[in-house]
Design an enzyme around this catalytic site. Structure first.
Site, short mmCIF file in Angstrom:
data_model
loop_
_atom_site.label_atom_id
_atom_site.label_comp_id
_atom_site.label_asym_id
_atom_site.label_seq_id
_atom_site.Cartn_x
_atom_site.Cartn_y
_atom_site.Cartn_z
CB SER A 143 -0.87 0.03 1.25
OG SER A 143 -1.50 1.29 1.41
CE1 TYR A 157 -4.66 -2.48 4.89
CE2 TYR A 157 -3.60 -0.34 4.57
CZ TYR A 157 -4.22 -1.46 4.05
OH TYR A 157 -4.40 -1.58 2.70
P1 NAD Z 1 -11.70 -5.87 -0.45
O1 NAD Z 1 -12.15 -5.85 0.96
O2 NAD Z 1 -12.65 -5.51 -1.54
O3 NAD Z 1 -11.05 -7.28 -0.80
C1 NAD Z 1 -10.28 -8.00 0.11
C2 NAD Z 1 -10.67 -9.48 -0.01
O4 NAD Z 1 -9.84 -10.23 0.89
C3 NAD Z 1 -12.12 -9.76 0.37
O5 NAD Z 1 -12.75 -10.53 -0.62
C4 NAD Z 1 -12.00 -10.53 1.67
O6 NAD Z 1 -13.05 -11.47 1.88
C5 NAD Z 1 -10.66 -11.21 1.49
N1 NAD Z 1 -10.09 -11.65 2.77
C6 NAD Z 1 -10.12 -11.01 3.97
N2 NAD Z 1 -9.53 -11.77 4.90
C7 NAD Z 1 -9.11 -12.92 4.28
C8 NAD Z 1 -8.43 -14.08 4.71
N3 NAD Z 1 -8.08 -14.24 5.98
N4 NAD Z 1 -8.16 -15.03 3.80
C9 NAD Z 1 -8.53 -14.88 2.51
N5 NAD Z 1 -9.17 -13.81 2.04
C10 NAD Z 1 -9.47 -12.84 2.93
O7 NAD Z 1 -10.45 -4.87 -0.49
P2 NAD Z 1 -9.42 -4.44 -1.65
O8 NAD Z 1 -9.32 -2.98 -1.59
O9 NAD Z 1 -9.69 -5.10 -2.93
O10 NAD Z 1 -8.08 -5.01 -0.99
C11 NAD Z 1 -7.20 -5.87 -1.63
C12 NAD Z 1 -5.80 -5.58 -1.13
O11 NAD Z 1 -5.45 -4.25 -1.48
C13 NAD Z 1 -5.63 -5.68 0.37
O12 NAD Z 1 -4.40 -6.31 0.68
C14 NAD Z 1 -5.60 -4.24 0.81
O13 NAD Z 1 -4.92 -4.05 2.02
C15 NAD Z 1 -4.90 -3.59 -0.35
N6 NAD Z 1 -5.05 -2.15 -0.49
C16 NAD Z 1 -6.27 -1.58 -0.58
C17 NAD Z 1 -6.36 -0.18 -0.69
C18 NAD Z 1 -7.69 0.51 -0.74
O14 NAD Z 1 -7.72 1.74 -0.68
N7 NAD Z 1 -8.81 -0.19 -0.90
C19 NAD Z 1 -5.22 0.59 -0.72
C20 NAD Z 1 -3.99 -0.02 -0.65
C21 NAD Z 1 -3.92 -1.40 -0.52
#
Ligand code: NAD
Length: 257
Positions: A143, A157
């Site tokens: 991130s 986080y």
């Molecule tokens: P999201 O919540 O839409 O997707 C995350 C997915 O991970 C969900 O489907 C959830 O069910 C799954 N998950 C959660 N715990 C789990 C576990 N223990 N085992 C397997 N699956 C699990 O969020 P997103 O934004 O698509 O996030 C994806 C990645 O991107 C994450 O690592 C998040 O930290 C990172 N990220 C997101 C952002 C943002 O602004 N949304 C920014 C930087 C990084």
């Protein structure tokens, strides 16, 4: 097609970046293994891929559990014969994540177990599979907060994503001569459920938006495009990188009016 003949495993494929990447990778010819703890969402992603004529399978896997990660990799090899691409994307941002004083230990532990150990377990079992396949590409979702301190506190986080970034560098160095590339994808703030749940008031959203030169949140689809580059052979000389796809947030000292 950019991923023809490739087998890709994507964790957290039930929504957000994981779902969009699964759809895009399948469209580009990959056979995709979708994994998640949200089985209903995973089945939805699978149905979307199949409706578009793609090849995919879903398997339940909690990335914080070693056994689940071992099984998801075995499932990929048993179903499609090999593993070429591993997208360690699953992650959480806990709603009670805060500053050092108010973050409970169980929130810190849960965040580390999923966001950090999940990447470790993915690699622990995914790397031997890639060695058997003669190489591969691993993408770990970190991130922008691994680069910048956030004013809205989310200490667990932030710490977890710093760990993902440093693990990525070391993994890249260790496995470079085996033809296994390891890169981090560093998204900026996105308009996905994960962040919108955390920035749950207009004031909190504006506080984040004001720092983004592009003046908007990113989309999961835009992360999928970046992941596609890292997954494909087009990035054949790229390893150990911190691919920032962040609307310019890490480049900005002051954002334009
Ligand atoms: P999201 O919540 O839409 O997707 C995350 C997915 O991970 C969900 O489907 C959830 O069910 C799954 N998950 C959660 N715990 C789990 C576990 N223990 N085992 C397997 N699956 C699990 O969020 P997103 O934004 O698509 O996030 C994806 C990645 O991107 C994450 O690592 C998040 O930290 C990172 N990220 C997101 C952002 C943002 O602004 N949304 C920014 C930087 C990084």
């Amino acid at each position: 097609m950019r991923l023809a003949q490739k087998v890709a495993l994507i964790t957290g494929g039930s929504s957000g970046i994981g779902r969009e990447s699964a759809l895009l990778f399948a469209k580009e010819g990959a056979k995709v293994i979708i994994t998640d703890v949200n089985d209903a969402g995973g089945q939805e992603t699978l149905a979307m891929i199949q409706a578009a004529g793609g090849e995919a399978a879903y398997v339940h896997a909690d990335v914080s559990k070693a056994e689940d990660c071992e099984q998801m990799v075995a499932f990929a090899e048993n179903t499609y014969g090999k593993l070429d691409i591993l997208f360690n994307n699953a992650g959480i941002m806990h709603s009670d994540d805060g500053n050092a004083m108010d973050t409970e230990e169980h929130v810190f532990d849960l965040t580390m177990n999923i966001n950090v150990k999940g990447v470790f377990f993915g690699c622990k079992y995914g790397i031997p599979a890639m060695q058997r396949a003669g190489g591969g590409s691993i993408i770990n979702t970190a991130s922008f907060v691994a680069h910048l301190g956030a004013a809205t506190p989310q200490l667990a986080y932030t710490a977890s994503k710093g760990a993902v970034l440093s693990m990525t560098r070391e993994l890249a160095v260790i496995h470079a001569r085996e033809g296994i590339r390891v890169n981090a994808l560093c998204p900026g703030p996105l308009r996905t459920e994960l962040l919108m749940k955390f920035l749950n008031t207009e004031a909190k959203k504006q506080r984040r938006l004001v720092h983004i030169p592009m003046g908007r949140f990113g989309e999961a689809k835009e992360m999928a495009q970046a992941a596609l580059f890292l997954a494909s052979d087009e990035s054949s000389y790229t390893t150990g990188s911190e691919f920032l796809v962040d609307g310019g947030i890490t480049a900005a000292y002051v954002t334009p009016e």
